[in-house]
Design an enzyme around this catalytic site. Structure first.
Site, PDB file in Angstrom:
ATOM      1  N   CYS A 138       0.812  -1.230   0.000  1.00 27.55           N
ATOM      2  CA  CYS A 138       0.000   0.000   0.000  1.00 27.55           C
ATOM      3  C   CYS A 138       0.839   1.270   0.000  1.00 27.55           C
ATOM      4  O   CYS A 138       0.493   2.255  -0.647  1.00 27.55           O
ATOM      5  CB  CYS A 138      -0.985  -0.004   1.161  1.00 27.55           C
ATOM      6  SG  CYS A 138      -0.257  -0.236   2.791  1.00 27.55           S
ATOM      7  N   ASP A 382      -7.400   5.954  -1.528  1.00 27.64           N
ATOM      8  CA  ASP A 382      -7.039   4.750  -0.784  1.00 27.64           C
ATOM      9  C   ASP A 382      -6.593   3.641  -1.743  1.00 27.64           C
ATOM     10  O   ASP A 382      -7.347   3.271  -2.647  1.00 27.64           O
ATOM     11  CB  ASP A 382      -8.260   4.278   0.015  1.00 27.64           C
ATOM     12  CG  ASP A 382      -7.931   3.217   1.055  1.00 27.64           C
ATOM     13  OD1 ASP A 382      -6.893   2.541   0.908  1.00 27.64           O
ATOM     14  OD2 ASP A 382      -8.715   3.049   1.999  1.00 27.64           O
ATOM     15  N   HIS A 384      -6.201   0.543  -0.959  1.00 32.22           N
ATOM     16  CA  HIS A 384      -6.609  -0.759  -0.433  1.00 32.22           C
ATOM     17  C   HIS A 384      -7.849  -1.329  -1.127  1.00 32.22           C
ATOM     18  O   HIS A 384      -8.878  -1.594  -0.513  1.00 32.22           O
ATOM     19  CB  HIS A 384      -6.859  -0.672   1.068  1.00 32.22           C
ATOM     20  CG  HIS A 384      -5.646  -0.343   1.856  1.00 32.22           C
ATOM     21  ND1 HIS A 384      -5.222   0.952   2.057  1.00 32.22           N
ATOM     22  CD2 HIS A 384      -4.737  -1.134   2.478  1.00 32.22           C
ATOM     23  CE1 HIS A 384      -4.118   0.945   2.783  1.00 32.22           C
ATOM     24  NE2 HIS A 384      -3.799  -0.306   3.040  1.00 32.22           N
TER      25      HIS A 384
END
Length: 501
Positions: A138, A382, A384
């Site tokens: 990430c 993000d 993720h």
């Protein structure tokens, strides 16, 4: 918490990384699995020497990949609420969402940022069994987004907007009229539409439920459409194939010189140096350099030596106006174990600067790319969310999965203190303006010492070996002069290595 991943995407291991490192030192014959269990294996010296994974490594990678693909392969549908009386800041631009035109401007500005997420089923990373970065990559993805924003500013027309963002119809956030500034409640007004492709798990609203304002389109710019080939080519540089100069394969390979390998977690400081080396290594990007600050200090002469091409000539040509554009990355720590609230106003002021290209950091165990804020909440992208790999070698491959339609926010108070701030200067005049504007923003901190500083001279004048453009290791986080180093040195010494993001 509105997050692209379910359940705030907390890593399952539940152990602190310093404890994990200590257990690895004490038990060299055990490997810590990311499920919180240990997978025993016997080391094979011949395989270890060759760097090839053994059968246990392959099994571990398959198990972790399967789990992470499930964990990050879906989203919880949620709407982020914005109020209409406070401006939303996105990388130096401000939007007051009190009209359809402003909502549309904000939508296009957000959707046009490049979104880089976990991918699965890409070619195996060299020396490992990994075919996905789910669960560990990430921070690399956040770093890619920071670099991508720098490249957009470097290559694209000013205020460029992705033309195909006009096609979107889903509603991804609401705009509220707060009852009072202290309480963001009230009745929602229609928001905007946003693009999602067939691979996106979020469900589209029926056409009869789409707000009327989503039909209000900004006239397409001829200049924006003409720049699309550059946009397409730039995205290929982040493709998940070994040749891509800023893809995961290249970044992991560069990270090996800092002691990292596929499957490890990367801190924001190490990622800054990986990005610097990746840009220096490639011939794809012209007239651009990356400078990484040392010890929370930007040494101006080091930047000049990096960017002023006339100084590299023999003898130096003082009449030459050649100057490389520069991305300046500043690894910092905004507190001890948690964010120091005194720095919040300073971070806001930095994000309001046009020269700022964002911040990589996140919240504990969860890396994010911060690109703006509203009131006391940060706006972010993000990484993720696990998507299938896209073959960027195909002509006219779809760009849809590289742009996000769901703006998300989180409170400043949840921000992890370890982060890297990015800036861009196109020429020498811009660099001088950057130094002045950022210095003013830094002075807004309530702390006695600023987050970082600009100083004349070069790093070696201050006892540092070489300047950061040639520095191969992660920068050290040091306390400001006069700080209480004795009580916190142990925590800060390994901050980049042991902070989960």
């Amino acid at each position: 918490m509105n997050s692209i991943s379910p359940s705030a995407a907390q890593y399952v291991g539940g152990v602190m990384q310093d404890e994990l490192a200590e257990s690895r030192r004490q038990q060299p014959l055990e490997r810590q699995g990311s499920f919180g269990l240990r997978l025993l294996q016997t080391q094979d010296p011949s395989r270890e020497a060759s760097g090839e994974p053994d059968e246990m490594d392959k099994l571990k990678a398959k198990l972790m990949s399967a789990w992470n693909n499930v964990k990050y392969g879906w989203t919880v549908k949620s709407k982020t609420s914005f109020n209409k009386i406070s401006p939303v800041t996105v990388l130096g631009h401000s939007y007051l969402l009190n009209s359809e035109d402003e909502v549309e401007r904000f939508r296009l500005a957000f959707v046009s940022r490049v979104w880089l997420t976990y991918r699965r089923e890409f070619p195996q990373l060299e020396g490992s069994s990994w075919t996905t970065d789910c669960g560990w990559g990430c921070m690399l993805r956040s770093g890619q987004m920071l670099l991508a924003q720098g490249l957009l500013v470097h290559l694209m027309p000013r205020d460029w907007v992705w033309p195909d963002a006009q096609q979107l119809t889903d509603v991804d956030f609401e705009v509220f009229r707060p009852r009072s500034p202290a309480r963001a409640g009230g009745v929602p007004i229609p928001s905007f539409g946003s693009p999602r492709g067939s691979n996106t798990p979020e469900k589209s609203l029926p056409s009869d439920q789409v707000p009327n304002c989503s039909q209000k389109k900004r006239p397409e710019s001829v200049k924006d459409r003409q720049a699309e080939p550059i946009h397409h080519r730039m995205v290929t540089w982040f493709g998940d194939q070994p040749p891509a100069p800023f893809g995961v394969h290249q970044l992991v390979e560069i990270g090996k010189s800092s002691g990292k390998k596929a499957g490890d977690w990367y801190g924001p400081s190490i990622v800054a140096h990986i990005l610097r080396k990746a840009v220096a290594k490639t011939s794809a990007v012209h007239n651009l350099a990356v400078y990484v600050a040392q010890d929370c200090t930007v040494y101006k002469e080091d930047v000049v030596r990096l960017c002023d091409l006339s100084l590299n000539q023999t003898p130096p040509d003082l009449s030459s106006q050649a100057w490389k554009s520069v991305i300046i990355l500043v690894p910092v720590r905004l507190g001890g174990e948690a964010l120091n609230p005194s720095y919040i106003e300073c971070v806001k002021n930095i994000l309001q600067l046009e020269c700022c290209i964002g911040i990589i950091g996140g919240k504990p165990k969860h890396s994010l790319y911060f690109m703006g804020f509203q009131d006391e909440q940060l706006l972010y992208l993000d990484p993720h969310y696990c998507q299938p790999v896209v073959d960027v070698s195909q002509v006219n491959f779809s760009l849809e999965s590289f742009h996000c339609s769901s703006p998300k926010k989180m409170p400043f108070t949840r921000m992890d203190p370890s982060c890297t701030i990015g800036f861009y200067a196109k020429n020498q005049k811009d660099f001088e303006s950057l130094c002045s504007a950022v210095s003013v923003a830094l002075s807004s901190s309530k702390e006695k010492y600023p987050i970082f500083t600009f100083v004349e001279g070069k790093g070696q004048d201050y006892g540092l070996e070489g300047h950061s453009s040639n520095h191969s290791g992660p920068t050290a986080h040091i306390l400001p002069p006069g700080g209480k180093q004795g009580s916190r040195s142990n925590n800060r010494r390994n901050s980049d290595e042991f902070v989960f993001l």
